[in-house]
Enzyme design. Structure first.
Site, short mmCIF file in Angstrom:
data_model
loop_
_atom_site.label_atom_id
_atom_site.label_comp_id
_atom_site.label_asym_id
_atom_site.label_seq_id
_atom_site.Cartn_x
_atom_site.Cartn_y
_atom_site.Cartn_z
N ASN A 1 10.40 0.50 4.50
CA ASN A 1 9.32 1.48 4.38
C ASN A 1 8.18 1.24 5.36
OD1 ASN A 1 7.29 3.31 2.79
ND2 ASN A 1 6.40 1.25 2.78
N SER B 1 0.83 -1.21 0.00
CA SER B 1 0.00 0.00 0.00
C SER B 1 0.86 1.25 0.00
CB SER B 1 -0.87 0.05 1.26
OG SER B 1 -1.50 -1.18 1.50
N TYR C 1 6.14 8.10 17.66
CA TYR C 1 6.44 8.17 16.22
C TYR C 1 7.65 9.09 15.95
CZ TYR C 1 5.40 8.62 11.17
OH TYR C 1 5.44 8.62 9.79
N LYS D 1 11.25 7.90 14.36
CA LYS D 1 11.72 8.37 13.06
C LYS D 1 13.07 9.07 13.18
CE LYS D 1 8.39 6.87 10.40
NZ LYS D 1 8.65 5.76 9.47
N ASP E 1 5.69 -9.81 8.82
CA ASP E 1 5.53 -8.79 9.84
C ASP E 1 6.94 -8.37 10.25
OD1 ASP E 1 5.31 -7.29 12.15
OD2 ASP E 1 3.62 -8.45 12.94
N ASP F 1 4.90 -7.52 3.10
CA ASP F 1 3.85 -6.79 3.83
C ASP F 1 3.08 -7.78 4.70
OD1 ASP F 1 1.45 -5.06 4.44
OD2 ASP F 1 2.35 -3.78 2.94
P1 NDP Z 1 0.29 3.04 4.73
O1 NDP Z 1 -0.38 2.74 6.02
O2 NDP Z 1 -0.50 3.61 3.62
O3 NDP Z 1 1.05 1.74 4.20
C1 NDP Z 1 1.93 1.06 5.05
C2 NDP Z 1 2.00 -0.37 4.63
O4 NDP Z 1 2.87 -1.07 5.57
C3 NDP Z 1 0.64 -1.07 4.72
O5 NDP Z 1 0.47 -1.96 3.66
C4 NDP Z 1 0.74 -1.77 6.07
O6 NDP Z 1 -0.10 -2.89 6.20
C5 NDP Z 1 2.19 -2.19 6.06
N1 NDP Z 1 2.63 -2.57 7.40
C6 NDP Z 1 2.24 -2.04 8.59
N2 NDP Z 1 2.84 -2.67 9.60
C7 NDP Z 1 3.61 -3.65 9.06
C8 NDP Z 1 4.43 -4.64 9.59
N3 NDP Z 1 4.58 -4.79 10.92
N4 NDP Z 1 5.09 -5.46 8.76
C9 NDP Z 1 4.93 -5.34 7.42
N5 NDP Z 1 4.15 -4.42 6.85
C10 NDP Z 1 3.49 -3.57 7.65
O7 NDP Z 1 1.48 4.05 5.10
P2 NDP Z 1 2.37 4.99 4.16
O8 NDP Z 1 2.57 4.36 2.85
O9 NDP Z 1 1.84 6.35 4.23
O10 NDP Z 1 3.72 4.99 5.00
C11 NDP Z 1 4.90 4.30 4.57
C12 NDP Z 1 6.07 4.84 5.38
O11 NDP Z 1 6.21 6.24 5.15
C13 NDP Z 1 5.89 4.67 6.89
O12 NDP Z 1 7.13 4.34 7.46
C14 NDP Z 1 5.44 6.05 7.33
O13 NDP Z 1 5.76 6.31 8.67
C15 NDP Z 1 6.23 6.92 6.38
N6 NDP Z 1 5.70 8.27 6.21
C16 NDP Z 1 4.49 8.47 5.59
C17 NDP Z 1 4.04 9.76 5.38
C18 NDP Z 1 2.78 10.05 4.68
O14 NDP Z 1 2.39 11.24 4.62
N7 NDP Z 1 2.08 9.09 4.10
C19 NDP Z 1 4.80 10.93 5.85
C20 NDP Z 1 6.05 10.58 6.48
C21 NDP Z 1 6.47 9.30 6.64
P3 NDP Z 1 -1.61 -2.70 6.82
O15 NDP Z 1 -2.46 -2.63 5.61
O16 NDP Z 1 -1.87 -3.90 7.64
O17 NDP Z 1 -1.61 -1.46 7.63
#
Ligand code: NDP
Length: 260
Positions: free
Chosen positions: A99, A15, A163, A167, A72, A36
């Site tokens: 990520n 995602s 958080y 980070k 995970d 993921d």
């Molecule tokens: P999303 O929630 O849209 O996507 C994150 C993905 O990671 C999801 O598919 C989620 O699965 C998966 N995930 C969560 N926990 C785990 C785990 N323990 N093991 C494997 N996969 C996991 O988040 P973003 O794409 O927005 O964020 C991606 C990164 O960017 C993160 O590190 C976030 O902190 C960082 N970030 C994002 C910003 C933003 O504005 N979007 C800004 C700054 C940083 P599930 O569907 O189960 O949740």
């Protein structure tokens, strides 16, 4: 194609930003391991409302090579399995993108310890785990690369007491790993996104989102592709002498001297 035949693992690749990174890597010729907790893309309240095709399927539909591995990143055995599976399938590992991340709003009083542990566990501790198991394979690559995704919250307060420090820790852990791996020709860098349109923003109100847009000097919010292109650059040969940096990709969010 600047990543032709490089093998990359992208955590949280189903995602949001991770999916954007996977698609850009594939466009540049990389073999992509999408790691993921679930294969189905998360559909957000505001963003990515209509995405249903799993990332690896999308890549294969456009002629690329990809593999989904359920993982995970906070579980050591799961991470070990991910790295083994990636190397067994594609024969090597050149790029690791950490990520996967989670966010939960809350302050020092409302956030319970289990939430704090989970947020720091996924956003910081997990990166140590993936790097620990990936590094022996990256050392065998001539173009080893680590790209860790932090946040603009790494540099200031305001992201909550779990958080924001997690980070910030990512930025400094990456610098430390960059020093450790420099003699092996492996680079390690951090990308720090500003507001990117993904399902992680579901906790916000529409007014919050408008506020973020108003505070962003470039006149739009970020898209997963914006982070994907920065990761392509850092993973490519063009960035072979860049290591230990933290690169904001934020439309200018961090540019002002203070909060106005
Ligand atoms: P999303 O929630 O849209 O996507 C994150 C993905 O990671 C999801 O598919 C989620 O699965 C998966 N995930 C969560 N926990 C785990 C785990 N323990 N093991 C494997 N996969 C996991 O988040 P973003 O794409 O927005 O964020 C991606 C990164 O960017 C993160 O590190 C976030 O902190 C960082 N970030 C994002 C910003 C933003 O504005 N979007 C800004 C700054 C940083 P599930 O569907 O189960 O949740």
């Amino acid at each position: 194609m600047v990543l032709k035949d490089r093998v990359a693992i992208v955590t949280g690749g189903s995602s949001g930003i991770g999916r954007g990174i996977c698609l850009e890597f594939a466009r540049e010729g990389a073999c992509v391991v999408v790691a993921d907790v679930q294969e189905t893309p998360k559909r957000g309240k505001y963003h990515e409302k209509d995405i249903t095709t799993p990332t690896a399927v999308e890549i294969e539909n456009t002629g690329g090579r990809a593999l989904f591995v359920e993982c995970d990143v906070s579980e050591e055995a799961s991470v070990h399995h991910l790295i083994d599976r990636a190397v067994a399938h594609f024969g090597k590992l050149d790029i690791l993108v950490n990520n996967a991340g989670i966010f939960k709003p809350g302050d020092s009083q409302s956030l319970v310890m289990a939430d704090w542990d989970r947020i720091v566990g996924v956003n910081l501790r997990a990166l140590f785990l993936t790097m620990k198991y990936a590094i022996p394979h990256l050392k065998k690559s001539k173009t080893g690369r680590i790209v860790n995704i932090a946040s603009v919250h790494a540099f200031h307060g305001g992201g909550g007491p779990a958080y924001a420090p997690a980070k910030a820790g990512v930025v400094n852990m990456t610098r430390d790993i960059a020093m450790e791996l420099g003699s092996h020709g492996i680079t390690a860098n951090t990308v720090c996104p500003g507001y990117i349109e993904t399902p992680i923003q579901d906790y916000l109100t529409e007014a919050d989102i408008q506020h973020c847009l108003d505070k962003t000097p470039l006149p739009r919010l970020g898209k997963p592709r914006d982070i994907g292109r920065a990761c392509v650059f850092l993973a490519s040969d063009d960035a072979e002498w860049i290591t230990g940096v933290a690169l904001p990709v934020d439309g200018g969010w961090l540019a002002p001297i203070g909060i106005l």
